[in-house]
Enzyme design. Structure first.
Site, PDB file in Angstrom:
ATOM      1  CE  LYS A   1     -53.468   8.953 -64.378  1.00 33.79           C
ATOM      2  NZ  LYS A   1     -52.048   8.675 -64.146  1.00 33.79           N
TER       3      LYS A   1
ATOM      4  NE  ARG B   1     -44.957   9.590 -66.402  1.00 36.40           N
ATOM      5  CZ  ARG B   1     -46.116   8.956 -66.205  1.00 36.40           C
ATOM      6  NH1 ARG B   1     -46.769   8.459 -67.241  1.00 36.40           N
ATOM      7  NH2 ARG B   1     -46.614   8.801 -65.001  1.00 36.40           N
TER       8      ARG B   1
ATOM      9  CE1 TYR C   1     -67.415   8.920 -95.726  1.00 34.72           C
ATOM     10  CE2 TYR C   1     -67.424   8.324 -93.406  1.00 34.72           C
ATOM     11  CZ  TYR C   1     -67.813   9.154 -94.429  1.00 34.72           C
ATOM     12  OH  TYR C   1     -68.614  10.248 -94.152  1.00 34.72           O
TER      13      TYR C   1
ATOM     14  CG  MET D   1     -67.570  12.172 -86.188  1.00 32.80           C
ATOM     15  SD  MET D   1     -67.830  13.852 -86.770  1.00 32.80           S
ATOM     16  CE  MET D   1     -66.308  14.165 -87.641  1.00 32.80           C
TER      17      MET D   1
HETATM   18  C1  LIG Z   1     -51.943   7.439 -63.514  1.00 32.15           C
HETATM   19  C2  LIG Z   1     -51.089   7.226 -62.338  1.00 32.15           C
HETATM   20  C3  LIG Z   1     -51.405   6.233 -61.397  1.00 32.15           C
HETATM   21  C4  LIG Z   1     -52.502   5.228 -61.605  1.00 32.15           C
HETATM   22  O1  LIG Z   1     -52.077   4.295 -62.577  1.00 32.15           O
HETATM   23  P1  LIG Z   1     -52.927   3.018 -62.976  1.00 32.15           P
HETATM   24  O2  LIG Z   1     -52.012   2.266 -63.866  1.00 32.15           O
HETATM   25  O3  LIG Z   1     -54.134   3.522 -63.681  1.00 32.15           O
HETATM   26  O4  LIG Z   1     -53.287   2.298 -61.720  1.00 32.15           O
HETATM   27  C5  LIG Z   1     -50.629   6.163 -60.244  1.00 32.15           C
HETATM   28  N1  LIG Z   1     -49.583   7.005 -60.051  1.00 32.15           N
HETATM   29  C6  LIG Z   1     -49.236   7.946 -60.957  1.00 32.15           C
HETATM   30  C7  LIG Z   1     -48.064   8.813 -60.698  1.00 32.15           C
HETATM   31  C8  LIG Z   1     -49.962   8.076 -62.131  1.00 32.15           C
HETATM   32  O5  LIG Z   1     -49.606   8.994 -63.039  1.00 32.15           O
END
Ligand SMILES: *Cc1c(COP(=O)(O)O)cnc(C)c1O
Length: 332
Positions: free
Chosen positions: A6, A104, A224, A272
């Site tokens: 992802k 969640r 800055y 930046m």
């Molecule tokens: C992002 C995610 C993972 C992977 O998590 P990591 O901590 O990066 O290994 C697995 N399952 C779900 C549902 C996630 O959202």
């Protein structure tokens, strides 16, 4: 194992990474967004692509037409996918996500007791899954509680493969592994359990160019807000890398780069497009404009940058900017 790719493969390039993983034998991928699934689908025809977000807001027909498998998170998802299945008059593949304590995403664990759960018959259930909230803290009481709830769900859906562990969950031991693990960060070299030494090798290196070198001959400051004091005799290098490239501003005046065994502190605020390094400890002439400095490298990897910026390696990776050129080095 399934690979979680992802957020554009944790910022590193989902397609390139999925290609390498597929070559290594990976057959299953998880993404978050529908669009991320489409991007992968254009590359891979035979691989399973699961979409963690579920159906919410997407036409279920589009999932079906593109061969993406939704992770059904709530009753609305179930209804939408069951509706599509009845329109097609066949069973559709799905994963079911139960909430075992994170609040969640996921169906309430109690739903599994509803045996008349009609729409389930419309699915070919590939996995029943849940997600751990505190896997990176091995002695957290929620781990055992979520495990127990998930085992109960597993008994109720007898025969359906089960999936619970992310990277940190894998480290909790075999009881958490079930039929499929879903590592993300571990694939990218991040330490899933920050309190323990990392068992993983770094997989990325970030290099940035020196744009200018300053020999300091009077008192002053750099950057800055003039937050870093300069004294005669110091040497500074201005590097072409900034927060637009993912160098979190929180690492200003705390992070450092390592070169030739020397620590080169970030001097002043990260801008930046630029940051300054105090290179006083390097021999004169060691760095010149046009040289490249290893910013994320070896011991100075994503875990250390995360600690310096008060965050987690996931954020370091996913913030790496689009302007950085990504080169992929095939495994030897
Ligand atoms: C992002 C995610 C993972 C992977 O998590 P990591 O901590 O990066 O290994 C697995 N399952 C779900 C549902 C996630 O959202």
């Amino acid at each position: 194992m399934a690979a979680v790719v992802k957020a554009n493969g944790y910022g590193l390039g989902a397609v390139a990474i999925a290609r390498a993983l597929a070559l290594a034998g990976c057959r299953r991928f998880f993404v978050s967004r529908f669009e991320e699934g489409l991007e992968l689908r254009q590359e891979f025809s035979g691989h399973d692509i699961f979409v963690l977000d579920g159906i919410a807001g997407i036409d279920p027909e589009e999932f079906q037409e593109n061969g993406l498998i939704p992770v059904l998170n709530h009753p609305g998802d179930l209804e939408a996918w069951a509706g599509e299945a009845s329109r097609q008059d066949r069973k559709l593949e799905a994963a079911l996500h139960f909430d075992t304590g994170m609040a969640r995403l996921g169906l309430p664990a109690s739903l599994i007791e509803v045996e008349h759960f009609d729409s389930l018959r419309r699915f070919e259930l590939r996995y029943v899954m849940s997600h751990l909230a505190c896997a990176d803290t091995s002695d957290h009481e929620l781990n055992a509680l979520q495990l127990m709830r998930f085992e109960t769900i597993g008994r109720a859906v007898k025969g359906v493969p089960l999936s619970l562990a992310n990277s940190a969950g894998i480290m909790l031991g075999p009881r958490f592994h079930f039929d499929l693990c879903r590592p993300g960060i571990a694939l990218y070299g991040g330490n899933p359990v920050p309190s323990a030494p990392s068992p993983l090798q770094p997989v990325i290196r970030l290099m940035a160019p020196v744009l200018q070198v300053h020999e300091i001959d009077r008192k002053g400051s750099t950057g800055y807000g003039a937050t870093f004091a300069l004294r005669p005799g110091m040497r500074l290098a201005t590097i072409g890398l900034g927060y637009a490239d993912g160098m979190l501003r929180a690492a200003s005046n705390v992070g450092h780069v390592e070169l030739d065994g020397e620590n080169l502190p970030i001097a002043g605020r990260i801008s930046m497009d630029l940051l300054s390094l105090d290179i006083t400890n390097l021999p004169a002439g060691r760095l010149r404009p046009g040289d490249w400095v290893p910013v994320i490298h070896g011991d100075c990897g994503i875990d250390r940058w995360a600690a310096a910026a008060g965050t987690i390696p996931y954020e370091i990776l996913t913030r790496l900017g689009t302007r950085l050129k990504r080169h992929y080095i095939p495994a030897a």
